[in-house]
Design a protein around this motif. Structure first.
Motif, mmCIF file in Angstrom:
data_model
loop_
_atom_site.group_PDB
_atom_site.id
_atom_site.type_symbol
_atom_site.label_atom_id
_atom_site.label_comp_id
_atom_site.label_asym_id
_atom_site.label_seq_id
_atom_site.Cartn_x
_atom_site.Cartn_y
_atom_site.Cartn_z
ATOM 1 N N UNK A 95 -43.062 25.524 -23.930
ATOM 2 C CA UNK A 95 -42.639 26.919 -23.751
ATOM 3 C C UNK A 95 -42.904 27.383 -22.334
ATOM 4 N N UNK A 96 -44.060 26.976 -21.771
ATOM 5 C CA UNK A 96 -44.378 27.335 -20.396
ATOM 6 C C UNK A 96 -43.374 26.727 -19.421
ATOM 7 N N UNK A 97 -43.001 25.482 -19.641
ATOM 8 C CA UNK A 97 -41.998 24.820 -18.797
ATOM 9 C C UNK A 97 -40.640 25.516 -18.905
ATOM 10 N N UNK A 98 -40.301 25.948 -20.120
ATOM 11 C CA UNK A 98 -39.041 26.666 -20.321
ATOM 12 C C UNK A 98 -39.037 27.969 -19.534
ATOM 13 N N UNK A 99 -40.224 28.628 -19.445
ATOM 14 C CA UNK A 99 -40.330 29.866 -18.669
ATOM 15 C C UNK A 99 -40.116 29.589 -17.190
ATOM 16 N N UNK A 100 -40.736 28.527 -16.679
ATOM 17 C CA UNK A 100 -40.567 28.155 -15.266
ATOM 18 C C UNK A 100 -39.106 27.822 -14.969
ATOM 19 N N UNK A 101 -38.445 27.165 -15.922
ATOM 20 C CA UNK A 101 -37.038 26.799 -15.746
ATOM 21 C C UNK A 101 -36.136 28.023 -15.771
ATOM 22 N N UNK A 102 -36.505 29.028 -16.566
ATOM 23 C CA UNK A 102 -35.666 30.219 -16.706
ATOM 24 C C UNK A 102 -35.686 31.078 -15.454
ATOM 25 N N UNK A 103 -36.772 31.019 -14.653
ATOM 26 C CA UNK A 103 -36.853 31.921 -13.490
ATOM 27 C C UNK A 103 -35.782 31.632 -12.430
ATOM 28 N N UNK A 104 -35.526 30.421 -11.920
ATOM 29 C CA UNK A 104 -36.312 29.194 -12.024
ATOM 30 C C UNK A 104 -37.318 29.112 -10.866
ATOM 31 N N UNK A 105 -38.435 28.430 -11.103
ATOM 32 C CA UNK A 105 -39.464 28.296 -10.071
ATOM 33 C C UNK A 105 -40.053 26.893 -10.138
ATOM 34 N N UNK A 131 -40.074 18.615 -19.460
ATOM 35 C CA UNK A 131 -40.265 18.391 -18.026
ATOM 36 C C UNK A 131 -38.941 18.063 -17.332
ATOM 37 N N UNK A 132 -38.194 17.163 -17.936
ATOM 38 C CA UNK A 132 -36.899 16.781 -17.365
ATOM 39 C C UNK A 132 -35.972 17.982 -17.277
ATOM 40 N N UNK A 133 -35.982 18.803 -18.340
ATOM 41 C CA UNK A 133 -35.137 19.995 -18.373
ATOM 42 C C UNK A 133 -35.560 20.979 -17.287
ATOM 43 N N UNK A 134 -36.873 21.161 -17.123
ATOM 44 C CA UNK A 134 -37.378 22.090 -16.106
ATOM 45 C C UNK A 134 -36.955 21.645 -14.713
ATOM 46 N N UNK A 135 -37.167 20.365 -14.386
ATOM 47 C CA UNK A 135 -36.802 19.878 -13.055
ATOM 48 C C UNK A 135 -35.296 20.010 -12.826
ATOM 49 N N UNK A 136 -34.514 19.720 -13.860
ATOM 50 C CA UNK A 136 -33.065 19.833 -13.725
ATOM 51 C C UNK A 136 -32.623 21.261 -13.458
ATOM 52 N N UNK A 137 -33.163 22.222 -14.219
ATOM 53 C CA UNK A 137 -32.780 23.628 -14.058
ATOM 54 C C UNK A 137 -33.300 24.215 -12.760
ATOM 55 N N UNK A 138 -34.367 23.634 -12.217
ATOM 56 C CA UNK A 138 -34.905 24.099 -10.936
ATOM 57 C C UNK A 138 -34.236 23.398 -9.760
ATOM 58 N N UNK A 139 -33.216 22.601 -10.033
ATOM 59 C CA UNK A 139 -32.436 21.972 -8.970
ATOM 60 C C UNK A 139 -33.012 20.698 -8.413
ATOM 61 N N UNK A 140 -34.035 20.153 -9.053
ATOM 62 C CA UNK A 140 -34.639 18.910 -8.570
ATOM 63 C C UNK A 140 -34.147 17.755 -9.444
ATOM 64 N N UNK A 141 -32.919 17.333 -9.201
ATOM 65 C CA UNK A 141 -32.273 16.325 -10.046
ATOM 66 C C UNK A 141 -33.008 14.986 -9.974
ATOM 67 N N UNK A 142 -33.467 14.629 -8.782
ATOM 68 C CA UNK A 142 -34.139 13.330 -8.630
ATOM 69 C C UNK A 142 -35.401 13.260 -9.484
ATOM 70 N N UNK A 143 -36.198 14.339 -9.485
ATOM 71 C CA UNK A 143 -37.407 14.341 -10.295
ATOM 72 C C UNK A 143 -37.079 14.393 -11.790
ATOM 73 N N UNK A 144 -36.001 15.096 -12.126
ATOM 74 C CA UNK A 144 -35.569 15.113 -13.525
ATOM 75 C C UNK A 144 -35.207 13.699 -13.971
ATOM 76 N N UNK A 145 -34.508 12.961 -13.100
ATOM 77 C CA UNK A 145 -34.128 11.585 -13.441
ATOM 78 C C UNK A 145 -35.363 10.684 -13.512
ATOM 79 N N UNK A 146 -36.347 10.927 -12.635
ATOM 80 C CA UNK A 146 -37.587 10.138 -12.662
ATOM 81 C C UNK A 146 -38.286 10.301 -14.018
#
Length: 564
Positions: A95-105, A131-146
Motif C-alpha cells: 500500500x505504501x508503494x502504491x502511494x509513492x507510485x500515485x504521486x509519483x515520487x 515494487x515493479x509497479x512503483x518503479x514503472x509508474x515513477x518512470x524508472x523502467x530499467x529498475x522496474x525491469x530489474x
C-alpha cells in the motif's frame, strides 16, 4: 456482517454498545469506513484506537491510496515507521508503494524499497510486484525491469504490466520482445495482454506480428466477443486490412462500441466512405449500441474524404439535435475539414465564429489543408498565424505554408518562412517510408542510397520515370520549396521515400503481389500522381498509408479519388 453488507450505521451503533472492544472490532470498523471512502470517520476511529496492528495501518493507507489521497497515505507511512519495533507486512508496504507510485515520487519509493530490504520482505511475490509497479509508474523502467527479472513466480498480471510499461514509454520493440518471452514462458496471456500488444501493432502498423497474435488467440480459444476481438478489429483497421477487420467483426456475437467505431473509422481512412456510412447506419439500427463522440469523428471523416458535404452537415447537426451529445473540438475540426476541402470557406468561417469553445490546432490545420488545395493564400495566412501561436514548434505548419507560397510563386515569402524556422530552431521532420518484405522491415529516407539494393532501386526508378513520361506523366514541381531550375526540381521529387520503398517492393516480390508502404508524413501531390501511373505500369495494387489515411492505387487510380 453489518460492515460487509455496507450497513455502517448499524455497525457503528453496535460497536458503541460493546462493553469490551477487542482489536478485531476496531479493525473491522476502520477498514469498513476506509473501503467505502469515509476516510474522515475512519481516521477518527484510527486515532482513538488504544492499539494498532499491521491490518489497521494497511486499511488506512490503502484507503487513502484507493481514494486518490496519496500524500496522506505517505504521511501515515512515516508515522508508522516511527513506531517502535514496527516491521510491517507485505500488504502494508504494498500500500505504501502504491502511494509513492500515485504521486509519483521515486525518492520515497526507493526509501520504502530500502525498508523492505532491511526487514526481509523482499522475498514475497506480492511485494516484488508492487515494487515493479512503483518503479514503472515513477518512470524508472530499467529498475522496474530489474525487479521483474528477479521475480520467481510471475503471473499474467505481472507480465502484462511490464509489457504495458514499455508500450507506454514508447519502447515498443522491447515490449513486443517481452511478449514473445511471455509466450515461451508457458504463462497464458489474458485479454488485456492481447489488447496491449495489438494496440502496439496498430501504432507501428506491424500487421505481420498482429496476424501472429491473432493466430495465437485462435489457438488458445479466446472467445470472439472478447476484449481482444475489439483490439483485433482496431489493429486490422489501422493496418489497412479491412477484409480481416470485417471478418473479425462479423465473428463477434455482440460487437461493442469500440469495434463498431474502429470498423467505421477504418473504412473512412481506407477510402471506402460508403462502407463506413453503411456500418454506421447498421449501428444506429442495432438498438443495442449507441454512437459516442468518437464514432461521429469517424463518420464525419468518411464524409470529408468522400466530399459528401450535405450528408456530412446532416450528421454533424444530428450529433446534438438527434443524439443529445455535446460537440467536441474534434467534431468541429472534422466539419471544417469537410467544408474546407470543397472550398466552402464562408460556411467554415461562420461555424468557427459561432463555436462555443476555442478552436484547437486540429481545426486550424484542417482549414489550412483546405486552403492548400484551393490555393487560398489569404485565409491560409490567418490559419497559420493561429497555429504558430498554439504550437510554434510544429514544423508541419511552416512546411504547408511554404508549399502554399511556392505554389503561388511567392519565393520571397518562402524564404521568409525558412528564416523564421531557422530563428526558432524548428527543423522539418524528415520523410520516412517503410515496407515489410519477407517479414523484414526496410526503411527509406528521401534520396536514400544506404540500402543494399540501392543501385537496383534507383535504376528501376529511372526506368519507371521514362515510361511514366511516355504515358503522359508531368511532374508537379509546385511544392518543391527551392526556387531552382525545373530539371533539378524534378530530380528532387524522383527519390522521395515512398517511391524508393515502392520500387524496392516491386523488384523484390513476385509479379502481381500487392505492395503496402507506410509513411510518417503526408504524401505530396507529385508522389500521389506518380504512384497512380506506377500502379498501372507495373500492374500492381499499391497501398500507401501516410500520416492521414490509406491510399489504394490500382490500375491508374486512387481510392481517395484525388479528394484528399
Amino acid at each position: 456482517m453489518y460492515v460487509k453488507c455496507d450497513g455502517m450505521e448499524d455497525a457503528k451503533n453496535l460497536f458503541d454498545e460493546m462493553g469490551r472492544r477487542d482489536l478485531c472490532s476496531w479493525n473491522v470498523l476502520v477498514s469498513g469506513y476506509a473501503r467505502l471512502g469515509l476516510l474522515q470517520e475512519a481516521r477518527k476511529l484510527f486515532d482513538e484506537m488504544p492499539d494498532r496492528d499491521n491490518f489497521t495501518w494497511t486499511a488506512m493507507v490503502s484507503g487513502y491510496v484507493r481514494y486518490d489521497r496519496p500524500n496522506e497515505a505517505l504521511d501515515l507511512c512515516r508515522m508508522m515507521s516511527r513506531c517502535q519495533n514496527w516491521q510491517g507486512n507485505k500488504f502494508t508496504v504494498s500500500s505504501a508503494l502504491a502511494a509513492a507510485a500515485a504521486i509519483p515520487c521515486l525518492r520515497i519509493g526507493k526509501e520504502i524499497h530500502g525498508h523492505i530490504t532491511r526487514t526481509g520482505l523482499e522475498s514475497d511475490q506480492v511485494v516484488w510486484s508492487s515494487l515493479s509497479d512503483m518503479y514503472g509508474k515513477c518512470g524508472s523502467i530499467e529498475e522496474a525491469r530489474h525487479i521483474f527479472d528477479r521475480m520467481v513466480d510471475r503471473d499474467v498480471v505481472t507480465w502484462t504490466t511490464m509489457i504495458g510499461r514499455y508500450f507506454e514509454d514508447g519502447r515498443r520493440d522491447e515490449g513486443l520482445h517481452l511478449f514473445k518471452d511471455l509466450i515461451k514462458s508457458g504463462t497464458r496471456p489474458n485479454e488485456f495482454t492481447f489488447a496491449g500488444v495489438l494496440n502496439a501493432c496498430s501504432d507501428v502498423t506491424a500487421e505481420q506480428l498482429g496476424r501472429q497474435v491473432h493466430g495465437y488467440i485462435t489457438r488458445v480459444g479466446s472467445t470472439p466477443s472478447s476484449f481482444a476481438a475489439s483490439a483485433l478489429v482496431h489493429m486490422y483497421s489501422k493496418c489497412g486490412s479491412m477484409v480481416n477487420a470485417e471478418r473479425v467483426f462479423k465473428g463477434m456475437l455482440q460487437p461493442d462500441l469500440v469495434s463498431w467505431t474502429s470498423l467505421i473509422a477504418g473504412y473512412a481512412q481506407n477510402g471506402k466512405p460508403n462502407e463506413a456510412l453503411h456500418y454506421f447506419e447498421l449501428l444506429l439500427n442495432s438498438g443495442k449500441v449507441y454512437p459516442d463522440h468518437i464514432t461521429f469523428v469517424g463518420v464525419l471523416s468518411a464524409c470529408a474524404h468522400a466530399g459528401l458535404v450535405d450528408k456530412g452537415l446532416q450528421y454533424f447537426y444530428s450529433i446534438k439535435d438527434k443524439h443529445g451529445l455535446t460537440y467536441t473540438t474534434d467534431h468541429y475540426a472534422c466539419i471544417i475539414d469537410l467544408l474546407a476541402r470543397c472550398g466552402r470557406f464562408e460556411e467554415a468561417k461562420r461555424i468557427i465564429s459561432g463555436m462555443p469553445i476555442k478552436p484547437d490546432k486540429f481545426l486550424w490545420a484542417s482549414l489550412l489543408g483546405g486552403c492548400r488545395i484551393h490555393k487560398n493564400v489569404e485565409l491560409a495566412e490567418k490559419a497559420a498565424e493561429a497555429l504558430f501561436e498554439i504550437e510554434p514548434e510544429n514544423p508541419a505548419t511552416y512546411v504547408t505554408m511554404a508549399n502554399i507560397y511556392a505554389t503561388a510563386g511567392k519565393w520571397a515569402e518562402v524564404a521568409k518562412i525558412r528564416m523564421i524556422m531557422d530563428d526558432r530552431g524548428v527543423v522539418k521532420k524528415p520523410g520516412k517510408s517503410w515496407i515489410e518484405v519477407k517479414r523484414k522491415t526496410h526503411v527509406f529516407l528521401v534520396g536514400d542510397k544506404s540500402h543494399p539494393k540501392s543501385k537496383q532501386i534507383h535504376e528501376f526508378l529511372g526506368e519507371l520515370s521514362r515510361r511514366m513520361k511516355e504515358e503522359g506523366f508531368v511532374p508537379d514541381t509546385n511544392s518543391v520549396l527551392h526556387d531552382v531550375e525545373e530539371e533539378q526540381k524534378e530530380q528532387n521529387l524522383s527519390y522521395h521515400s515512398e517511391k524508393l520503398a515502392i520500387a524496392y517492393g516491386v523488384i523484390s516480390t513476385a509479379a502481381g503481389t500487392p505492395i503496402k508502404v507506410f509513411k510518417n508524413l503526408r504524401t505530396c501531390v507529385d508522389c500521389h500522381t506518380a504512384i497512380k501511373f506506377i500502379s498501372k505500369i507495373v500492374d500492381r495494387k499499391i497501398v500507401v498509408r501516410d500520416s492521414a489515411r490509406f491510399h489504394c492505387f490500382e490500375n491508374g487510380s486512387c481510392s481517395c479519388r484525388d479528394y484528399w
